[in-house]
Design a protein around this motif. Structure first.
Motif, PDB file in Angstrom:
ATOM      1  N   ASP A 181      -7.521  12.303  -8.564  1.00 28.33           N
ATOM      2  CA  ASP A 181      -8.561  12.299  -9.876  1.00 28.33           C
ATOM      3  C   ASP A 181      -8.931  10.617  -9.956  1.00 28.33           C
ATOM      4  O   ASP A 181      -8.525   9.928  -9.334  1.00 28.33           O
ATOM      5  N   THR A 182      -9.805  10.576 -10.915  1.00 27.94           N
ATOM      6  CA  THR A 182     -10.364   9.283 -11.198  1.00 27.94           C
ATOM      7  C   THR A 182      -9.524   8.275 -11.399  1.00 27.94           C
ATOM      8  O   THR A 182      -9.390   6.970 -10.806  1.00 27.94           O
ATOM      9  N   VAL A 183      -8.349   8.593 -12.217  1.00 31.75           N
ATOM     10  CA  VAL A 183      -7.376   7.343 -12.584  1.00 31.75           C
ATOM     11  C   VAL A 183      -6.755   6.998 -11.068  1.00 31.75           C
ATOM     12  O   VAL A 183      -6.236   5.957 -10.813  1.00 31.75           O
ATOM     13  N   GLU A 184      -6.289   8.094 -10.144  1.00 32.32           N
ATOM     14  CA  GLU A 184      -5.469   7.794  -9.192  1.00 32.32           C
ATOM     15  C   GLU A 184      -6.476   7.188  -8.017  1.00 32.32           C
ATOM     16  O   GLU A 184      -6.158   6.205  -7.471  1.00 32.32           O
ATOM     17  N   ILE A 185      -7.792   7.439  -8.048  1.00 29.15           N
ATOM     18  CA  ILE A 185      -8.656   6.688  -7.318  1.00 29.15           C
ATOM     19  C   ILE A 185      -8.946   5.264  -7.588  1.00 29.15           C
ATOM     20  O   ILE A 185      -8.619   4.356  -6.680  1.00 29.15           O
ATOM     21  N   LEU A 186      -8.890   4.845  -9.036  1.00 28.89           N
ATOM     22  CA  LEU A 186      -9.107   3.412  -9.128  1.00 28.89           C
ATOM     23  C   LEU A 186      -7.836   2.783  -9.068  1.00 28.89           C
ATOM     24  O   LEU A 186      -7.888   1.544  -8.977  1.00 28.89           O
ATOM     25  N   GLU A 187      -6.650   3.480  -8.748  1.00 22.25           N
ATOM     26  CA  GLU A 187      -5.481   2.467  -8.435  1.00 22.25           C
ATOM     27  C   GLU A 187      -5.336   2.546  -6.934  1.00 22.25           C
ATOM     28  O   GLU A 187      -4.963   1.485  -6.390  1.00 22.25           O
ATOM     29  N   GLN A 188      -5.639   3.717  -6.150  1.00 18.93           N
ATOM     30  CA  GLN A 188      -5.354   3.612  -4.739  1.00 18.93           C
ATOM     31  C   GLN A 188      -6.528   2.808  -3.807  1.00 18.93           C
ATOM     32  O   GLN A 188      -5.891   2.319  -3.019  1.00 18.93           O
ATOM     33  N   CYS A 192       0.766  -1.073   0.044  1.00 25.04           N
ATOM     34  CA  CYS A 192       0.111  -0.074   0.028  1.00 25.04           C
ATOM     35  C   CYS A 192       1.090   1.260   0.088  1.00 25.04           C
ATOM     36  O   CYS A 192       0.598   2.027  -0.849  1.00 25.04           O
ATOM     37  N   PHE A 193       1.949   1.298   0.807  1.00 19.90           N
ATOM     38  CA  PHE A 193       2.953   2.404   0.598  1.00 19.90           C
ATOM     39  C   PHE A 193       3.416   2.588  -0.511  1.00 19.90           C
ATOM     40  O   PHE A 193       3.640   3.693  -1.126  1.00 19.90           O
ATOM     41  N   LYS A 236      -7.333   4.877  10.246  1.00 18.99           N
ATOM     42  CA  LYS A 236      -6.855   5.967   9.480  1.00 18.99           C
ATOM     43  C   LYS A 236      -7.171   5.101   7.870  1.00 18.99           C
ATOM     44  O   LYS A 236      -7.400   6.003   6.827  1.00 18.99           O
ATOM     45  N   VAL A 237      -6.895   3.863   7.824  1.00 20.05           N
ATOM     46  CA  VAL A 237      -7.037   3.277   6.599  1.00 20.05           C
ATOM     47  C   VAL A 237      -8.696   3.415   6.219  1.00 20.05           C
ATOM     48  O   VAL A 237      -8.830   3.579   5.105  1.00 20.05           O
ATOM     49  N   TYR A 238      -9.566   3.041   7.347  1.00 15.75           N
ATOM     50  CA  TYR A 238     -11.077   3.053   6.986  1.00 15.75           C
ATOM     51  C   TYR A 238     -11.399   4.839   6.448  1.00 15.75           C
ATOM     52  O   TYR A 238     -12.106   4.888   5.758  1.00 15.75           O
ATOM     53  N   GLN A 239     -10.783   5.622   7.194  1.00 18.06           N
ATOM     54  CA  GLN A 239     -10.974   7.057   7.000  1.00 18.06           C
ATOM     55  C   GLN A 239     -10.569   7.253   5.804  1.00 18.06           C
ATOM     56  O   GLN A 239     -11.213   8.148   4.909  1.00 18.06           O
ATOM     57  N   ALA A 240      -9.351   7.029   5.257  1.00 25.20           N
ATOM     58  CA  ALA A 240      -8.873   7.195   3.668  1.00 25.20           C
ATOM     59  C   ALA A 240     -10.036   6.401   2.622  1.00 25.20           C
ATOM     60  O   ALA A 240     -10.096   6.926   1.472  1.00 25.20           O
ATOM     61  N   ILE A 241     -10.481   5.295   2.956  1.00 24.89           N
ATOM     62  CA  ILE A 241     -11.273   4.386   2.311  1.00 24.89           C
ATOM     63  C   ILE A 241     -12.638   5.232   2.056  1.00 24.89           C
ATOM     64  O   ILE A 241     -13.184   5.646   0.898  1.00 24.89           O
ATOM     65  N   ASN A 242     -12.935   5.927   3.126  1.00 28.22           N
ATOM     66  CA  ASN A 242     -14.239   6.827   3.146  1.00 28.22           C
ATOM     67  C   ASN A 242     -14.073   7.895   2.386  1.00 28.22           C
ATOM     68  O   ASN A 242     -15.033   8.318   1.396  1.00 28.22           O
ATOM     69  N   ASP A 243     -13.067   8.614   2.372  1.00 30.70           N
ATOM     70  CA  ASP A 243     -12.703   9.811   1.575  1.00 30.70           C
ATOM     71  C   ASP A 243     -12.609   9.648   0.287  1.00 30.70           C
ATOM     72  O   ASP A 243     -13.364  10.224  -0.631  1.00 30.70           O
ATOM     73  N   ALA A 244     -12.012   8.407  -0.112  1.00 29.38           N
ATOM     74  CA  ALA A 244     -12.039   8.182  -1.494  1.00 29.38           C
ATOM     75  C   ALA A 244     -13.176   7.683  -2.005  1.00 29.38           C
ATOM     76  O   ALA A 244     -13.559   7.813  -3.511  1.00 29.38           O
TER      77      ALA A 244
END
Length: 284
Positions: free
Chosen positions: A176-183, A157-158, A222-230
């Protein structure tokens, strides 16, 4: 004394002998004798947490201020400790040292471990690890393998995100969309490994495993927070996506809903475990 008790006492005595022998050899043969001694003492056979001063000595050896050759030697020594042991306590305590270093040392340590894995077999590959010395050790070994998988995923993940989601502010709101679909899939896979760390059998009541599980559970926030934001970001962009990207987004959203439910169950299990009740933590 029962046969099982005698056998366990013998195992502890042999483990202590192995540790003392390794320390003695390091004093004579090693160019990094202080570090080697700290590693052995932080990851010894005793079925209790490592003393903090030994862990801190290792952290000092892998900081960004140290020569890269010294850091590489420390990582190699930890990898050697993992690959050679068949004892669950040694393996688990070595993984805890690595996990805490990822959390508490600068991020050059992440990069050094990733580079080590590229040039050699991956140090966190514990798929075949087992301690078959007792029925309890079987359960402990299973959790060690699961914990190693989580740490492998943490590094992956890092590599994808280019930052540590536990140590840095989440950055998934503005992708952006490309980054979301990757991360986002990388974050969801990390959460999958976190959820897989629920202990089974005798591992539920093992204090050293509970200490490691506390670290894992704390990172889920924090992982779940990042997922929620994404995910929120993904929903905002959904109607602007190409058809194939929208299909990926729907699958990601479906998995996010499933994981939210499982995470709630995971927290309830952790809450019921009464982490650390009545046990001594060695901090001197």
């Amino acid at each position: 004394m029962s046969g099982g008790g005698t056998q366990n006492s013998l195992r502890r005595a042999l483990g202590a002998l192995k540790d003392s022998t390794t320390v003695s050899l390091a004093k004579v043969n090693s160019d990094y004798k202080e570090l080697d001694i700290a590693i052995v003492k932080a990851t010894n056979h005793y079925e209790r947490p490592a003393r903090e001063r030994h862990i801190r000595a290792i952290f000092a050896a892998v900081s960004a201020t140290r020569p890269r050759a010294d850091v590489a030697y420390c990582i190699h020594a930890l990898a050697r400790r993992l690959s050679r042991t068949h004892n669950w306590a040694v393996a688990l305590k070595t993984l805890i040292v690595i996990h805490r270093a990822l959390r508490e040392v600068d991020q050059t340590f992440h990069e050094e471990i990733i580079n080590y894995g590229r040039s050699r077999s991956h140090m966190l590959n514990m798929a075949h690890f087992k301690d078959d010395s007792s029925p309890n050790a079987w359960d402990y070994s299973a959790w060690v393998r699961t914990y190693a998988l989580f740490l492998e995923e943490r590094l992956e993940c890092f590599r994808v995100l280019k930052y540590d989601v536990e140590m840095d502010r989440p950055r998934t709101k503005d992708l952006d969309t490309v980054e979301i679909l990757e991360q986002l899939p990388a974050l969801q896979q990390l959460l999958f490994r976190i959820l897989g760390c629920q202990p089974q059998g005798a591992a539920v009541n093992n204090f050293v495993i509970q200490l490691a599980l506390q670290l894992v559970a704390s990172e889920s926030i924090k992982v779940y927070q990042a997922i929620n934001d994404a995910t929120a970001n993904l929903v905002d962009k959904f109607f602007e996506m190409q058809r194939h990207d929208a299909a990926k987004a729907l699958e990601i959203y479906r998995r996010a809903c499933q994981q939210a439910e499982r995470l709630s169950e995971f927290y309830e299990i952790c809450r019921c475990m009464n982490f650390g009740r009545g046990e001594k933590v060695y901090k001197d």
